[in-house]
Design an enzyme around this catalytic site. Structure first.
Site, PDB file in Angstrom:
ATOM      1  NE  ARG A   1      32.707  39.753  57.900  1.00  0.00           N
ATOM      2  CZ  ARG A   1      32.961  38.898  56.905  1.00  0.00           C
ATOM      3  NH1 ARG A   1      32.260  37.792  56.812  1.00  0.00           N
ATOM      4  NH2 ARG A   1      33.898  39.163  56.010  1.00  0.00           N
TER       5      ARG A   1
ATOM      6  CE  LYS B   1      37.750  37.855  54.005  1.00  0.00           C
ATOM      7  NZ  LYS B   1      36.973  36.854  53.188  1.00  0.00           N
TER       8      LYS B   1
ATOM      9  CE1 TYR C   1      34.193  31.588  56.033  1.00  0.00           C
ATOM     10  CE2 TYR C   1      33.976  33.666  57.203  1.00  0.00           C
ATOM     11  CZ  TYR C   1      33.413  32.509  56.687  1.00  0.00           C
ATOM     12  OH  TYR C   1      32.070  32.282  56.834  1.00  0.00           O
TER      13      TYR C   1
ATOM     14  CG  HIS D   1      38.864  32.477  51.350  1.00  0.00           C
ATOM     15  ND1 HIS D   1      37.871  31.634  50.890  1.00  0.00           N
ATOM     16  CD2 HIS D   1      38.270  33.286  52.265  1.00  0.00           C
ATOM     17  CE1 HIS D   1      36.733  31.922  51.502  1.00  0.00           C
ATOM     18  NE2 HIS D   1      36.949  32.917  52.348  1.00  0.00           N
TER      19      HIS D   1
ATOM     20  CD  GLU E   1      38.387  29.075  53.777  1.00  0.00           C
ATOM     21  OE1 GLU E   1      38.074  29.560  54.880  1.00  0.00           O
ATOM     22  OE2 GLU E   1      39.534  29.138  53.307  1.00  0.00           O
TER      23      GLU E   1
ATOM     24  CG  ASP F   1      25.259  24.273  40.170  1.00  0.00           C
ATOM     25  OD1 ASP F   1      25.409  25.071  41.117  1.00  0.00           O
ATOM     26  OD2 ASP F   1      25.907  23.206  40.082  1.00  0.00           O
TER      27      ASP F   1
ATOM     28  NE  ARG G   1      21.977  24.348  45.380  1.00  0.00           N
ATOM     29  CZ  ARG G   1      21.327  24.669  46.500  1.00  0.00           C
ATOM     30  NH1 ARG G   1      20.719  23.740  47.215  1.00  0.00           N
ATOM     31  NH2 ARG G   1      21.295  25.919  46.917  1.00  0.00           N
TER      32      ARG G   1
ATOM     33  CB  VAL H   1      31.456  28.368  40.337  1.00  0.00           C
ATOM     34  CG1 VAL H   1      30.470  28.686  39.235  1.00  0.00           C
ATOM     35  CG2 VAL H   1      32.784  29.048  40.082  1.00  0.00           C
ATOM     36  CG  LEU H   2      33.367  26.487  46.733  1.00  0.00           C
ATOM     37  CD1 LEU H   2      34.671  27.266  46.798  1.00  0.00           C
ATOM     38  CD2 LEU H   2      32.679  26.549  48.100  1.00  0.00           C
TER      39      LEU H   2
ATOM     40  CB  ILE I   1      36.589  37.862  44.086  1.00  0.00           C
ATOM     41  CG1 ILE I   1      37.908  38.566  43.803  1.00  0.00           C
ATOM     42  CG2 ILE I   1      35.928  38.391  45.352  1.00  0.00           C
ATOM     43  CD1 ILE I   1      38.473  38.317  42.439  1.00  0.00           C
ATOM     44  CG  ASP I   2      35.831  34.093  48.743  1.00  0.00           C
ATOM     45  OD1 ASP I   2      35.559  33.580  47.642  1.00  0.00           O
ATOM     46  OD2 ASP I   2      35.147  33.893  49.762  1.00  0.00           O
TER      47      ASP I   2
ATOM     48  CG  ASN J   1      35.888  42.470  53.082  1.00  0.00           C
ATOM     49  OD1 ASN J   1      35.873  43.041  51.988  1.00  0.00           O
ATOM     50  ND2 ASN J   1      36.198  43.090  54.203  1.00  0.00           N
ATOM     51  CG  MET J   2      30.964  40.872  48.514  1.00  0.00           C
ATOM     52  SD  MET J   2      30.310  39.762  47.268  1.00  0.00           S
ATOM     53  CE  MET J   2      28.680  40.413  47.015  1.00  0.00           C
TER      54      MET J   2
HETATM   55  N1  LIG Z   1      33.220  37.646  48.212  1.00  0.00           N
HETATM   56  C1  LIG Z   1      32.724  37.354  49.393  1.00  0.00           C
HETATM   57  O1  LIG Z   1      32.646  38.186  50.293  1.00  0.00           O
HETATM   58  C2  LIG Z   1      32.181  35.969  49.656  1.00  0.00           C
HETATM   59  C3  LIG Z   1      31.361  35.693  50.764  1.00  0.00           C
HETATM   60  C4  LIG Z   1      30.854  34.406  50.920  1.00  0.00           C
HETATM   61  C5  LIG Z   1      31.165  33.396  50.006  1.00  0.00           C
HETATM   62  N2  LIG Z   1      31.995  33.704  48.955  1.00  0.00           N
HETATM   63  C6  LIG Z   1      32.387  32.720  47.946  1.00  0.00           C
HETATM   64  O2  LIG Z   1      31.316  32.427  47.072  1.00  0.00           O
HETATM   65  C7  LIG Z   1      31.603  31.196  46.416  1.00  0.00           C
HETATM   66  C8  LIG Z   1      30.358  30.319  46.419  1.00  0.00           C
HETATM   67  O3  LIG Z   1      30.077  29.898  47.741  1.00  0.00           O
HETATM   68  P1  LIG Z   1      28.839  28.943  48.082  1.00  0.00           P
HETATM   69  O4  LIG Z   1      28.749  28.869  49.570  1.00  0.00           O
HETATM   70  O5  LIG Z   1      27.644  29.345  47.315  1.00  0.00           O
HETATM   71  O6  LIG Z   1      29.371  27.538  47.531  1.00  0.00           O
HETATM   72  P2  LIG Z   1      28.486  26.243  47.257  1.00  0.00           P
HETATM   73  O7  LIG Z   1      29.409  25.076  47.359  1.00  0.00           O
HETATM   74  O8  LIG Z   1      27.238  26.263  48.098  1.00  0.00           O
HETATM   75  O9  LIG Z   1      28.013  26.446  45.746  1.00  0.00           O
HETATM   76  C9  LIG Z   1      28.880  26.415  44.650  1.00  0.00           C
HETATM   77  C10 LIG Z   1      28.121  25.892  43.457  1.00  0.00           C
HETATM   78  O10 LIG Z   1      28.964  26.028  42.306  1.00  0.00           O
HETATM   79  C11 LIG Z   1      28.657  24.948  41.456  1.00  0.00           C
HETATM   80  N3  LIG Z   1      29.725  24.830  40.468  1.00  0.00           N
HETATM   81  C12 LIG Z   1      31.003  24.401  40.626  1.00  0.00           C
HETATM   82  N4  LIG Z   1      31.692  24.514  39.481  1.00  0.00           N
HETATM   83  C13 LIG Z   1      30.831  25.029  38.569  1.00  0.00           C
HETATM   84  C14 LIG Z   1      30.944  25.401  37.198  1.00  0.00           C
HETATM   85  N5  LIG Z   1      32.095  25.250  36.526  1.00  0.00           N
HETATM   86  N6  LIG Z   1      29.853  25.917  36.579  1.00  0.00           N
HETATM   87  C15 LIG Z   1      28.695  26.083  37.253  1.00  0.00           C
HETATM   88  N7  LIG Z   1      28.519  25.753  38.546  1.00  0.00           N
HETATM   89  C16 LIG Z   1      29.580  25.238  39.194  1.00  0.00           C
HETATM   90  C17 LIG Z   1      28.525  23.762  42.413  1.00  0.00           C
HETATM   91  O11 LIG Z   1      27.818  22.686  41.807  1.00  0.00           O
HETATM   92  C18 LIG Z   1      27.755  24.402  43.562  1.00  0.00           C
HETATM   93  O12 LIG Z   1      26.349  24.230  43.443  1.00  0.00           O
HETATM   94  C19 LIG Z   1      32.798  30.601  47.195  1.00  0.00           C
HETATM   95  O13 LIG Z   1      33.996  30.844  46.479  1.00  0.00           O
HETATM   96  C20 LIG Z   1      32.797  31.378  48.483  1.00  0.00           C
HETATM   97  O14 LIG Z   1      34.083  31.411  49.102  1.00  0.00           O
HETATM   98  C21 LIG Z   1      32.506  34.950  48.779  1.00  0.00           C
END
Ligand SMILES: NC(=O)c1ccc[n+]([C@@H]2O[C@H](COP(=O)([O-])OP(=O)(O)OC[C@H]3O[C@@H](n4cnc5c(N)ncnc54)[C@H](O)[C@@H]3O)[C@@H](O)[C@H]2O)c1
Length: 376
Positions: free
Chosen positions: A15, A75, A94, A96, A118, A198, A203, A239-240, A269-270, A300-301
């Site tokens: 990217r 990143k 980003y 993290h 983020e 969730d 939500r 989750v986040l 994982i990030d 970094n999917m």
């Molecule tokens: N690996 C990658 O390339 C990549 C790319 C984009 C996003 N991400 C990551 O994905 C993760 C999710 O992002 P998002 O935008 O969907 O976040 P988001 O805030 O939209 O959603 C997170 C959800 O997790 C729920 N949650 C929190 N704690 C919980 C628990 N203990 N059990 C169940 N649910 C729980 C929250 O209620 C929320 O609905 C983040 O860590 C983000 O950084 C990773």
């Protein structure tokens, strides 16, 4: 303002932080845009396309950092980039940081002001700069999971959608935010049997309406997760907790509940990973196995689909880039309070409470740090 865009150097990252449209907007407002030669090639954008909109091409990252005041990234900065950061820089990318104490220390020592995509919030407390990449990552999560369930790739050998007379596979999505919803939509489209967990009831209500009965929503208690794990073929962790290290939703001793050759995709994982057995992987070497369970933990999917991701990301970041370039960090925060939680590091201090807790460092309020940065 001089705005710099270095080439991304994280492995398998294609990217770029600005498109020719963004260069045009910045230049029309009187800013200068300095782009490292070849920065856009991974996203099929040539140097010439940037130049045609008024961008200036510089030979290497060093030249970009030397001239720029506002540095844009995708990143988190790699060690050789941290070395190029100076106190007058504002870095917007980003980050993290919560699971990354070394990087956090490096950024503090640089003295730069570091604003994380983020943790920028909109007026409803949502994350407008994480959302577009979460949409992409959610969709990839199911694709990747389906792929690694194939037998020759080490999987159980099940087809997500089944066929007439043979049941569909079971997909468990833990965390029904932006990633979780998009992962679920692809799984529904592939005709799997889909469950989204969730802890936020509102939500779950929204998801229930969005799914229209095509997936089940479940309150995510430890017991509910444990009851579902033996049935799952694919588990997607999404989750986040804003800015914080991800909580573990599957512990090491719960792996034994999961079928052999099932696939775990840890999108969180990030933020350090939401399965205890997760460790970061790359697109070149995306999976590994623990106790017979495949783990996919690419940090970094969206980098795998740069032609989609670069444009989705920059559509969202551009208004903030323009605000930072027009008004500087302090001015931009004054106009849009949602930018304040974006500031993670300033004047040598950690300015986001969840990041400070994650890395075990002292928290400094943003305004205090920015005040110090201005008088320094
Ligand atoms: N690996 C990658 O390339 C990549 C790319 C984009 C996003 N991400 C990551 O994905 C993760 C999710 O992002 P998002 O935008 O969907 O976040 P988001 O805030 O939209 O959603 C997170 C959800 O997790 C729920 N949650 C929190 N704690 C919980 C628990 N203990 N059990 C169940 N649910 C729980 C929250 O209620 C929320 O609905 C983040 O860590 C983000 O950084 C990773």
């Amino acid at each position: 303002m001089r705005v710099g865009v270095p080439t991304e150097i994280k492995p398998d990252e294609y990217r770029v932080a600005v498109t020719p449209a963004g260069v045009r907007e910045l230049v029309e407002r009187g800013h200068e845009v300095l782009i490292q030669a070849g920065a856009g090639l991974g996203s099929t954008i040539s140097d010439h396309e940037y130049e045609a909109q008024g961008g200036r091409i510089l030979p290497d990252a060093q030249a970009v950092f030397e001239e720029a005041e506002l540095v844009l990234g995708v990143k988190e900065p790699q060690p050789q980039e941290v070395e190029l950061l100076r106190p007058h820089h504002t870095l917007f990318t980003y980050l993290h940081l919560a699971p990354a104490p070394e990087l956090t220390k490096g950024l503090c020592e640089s003295g730069a002001t570091c604003v994380a995509y983020e943790t920028v919030e909109d007026s409803d407390g949502r994350l407008p700069l994480l959302a577009p990449m979460s949409e992409v990552a959610g969709k990839i999560a199911t694709q990747a999971g389906a792929f690694f369930l194939e037998k020759p790739l080490g999987g159980r050998g099940v087809l997500l959608g089944g066929v007439p007379g043979v049941a569909a596979a079971t997909v468990l999505v833990i965390g029904g935010g932006v990633v979780g919803m998009h992962a679920a939509f692809i799984a529904i489209g592939m005709e799997a049997d889909v469950f989204v967990f969730d802890r936020n009831i509102d939500r779950l209500r929204q998801l229930d309406v969005a799914f229209g009965g095509r997936a089940s929503t479940v309150y995510s208690s430890t017991l509910a997760v444990e009851e579902m794990l033996p049935r799952a073929d694919l588990v997607i962790g999404a989750v986040l907790i804003h800015g914080a290290r991800a909580p573990y939703v599957i512990k090491r001793d719960q792996l034994k509940l999961i079928r052999k050759r099932a696939v775990l995709v840890d999108v969180s994982i990030d933020q350090g990973g939401c399965f205890e057995t997760s460790r970061p992987t790359t697109h070149s070497d995306p999976v590994y196995e623990v106790d017979g369970v495949t783990h996919y933990c690419v940090t970094n999917m969206p980098g795998a689909v740069p032609v989609t991701s670069t444009f989705a990301l920059t559509n969202a970041t551009l208004p903030y880039v323009l605000a930072l370039a027009d008004h500087g960090v302090k001015g931009a925060i004054g106009r849009d309070p949602g930018l304040r939680p974006g500031v993670n590091v300033a004047a040598g201090g950690v300015t986001h409470p969840a990041v400070a807790e994650g890395v075990g460092m002292e928290f400094t309020p943003v305004d205090e740090a920015l005040g110090a940065a201005q008088t320094a």
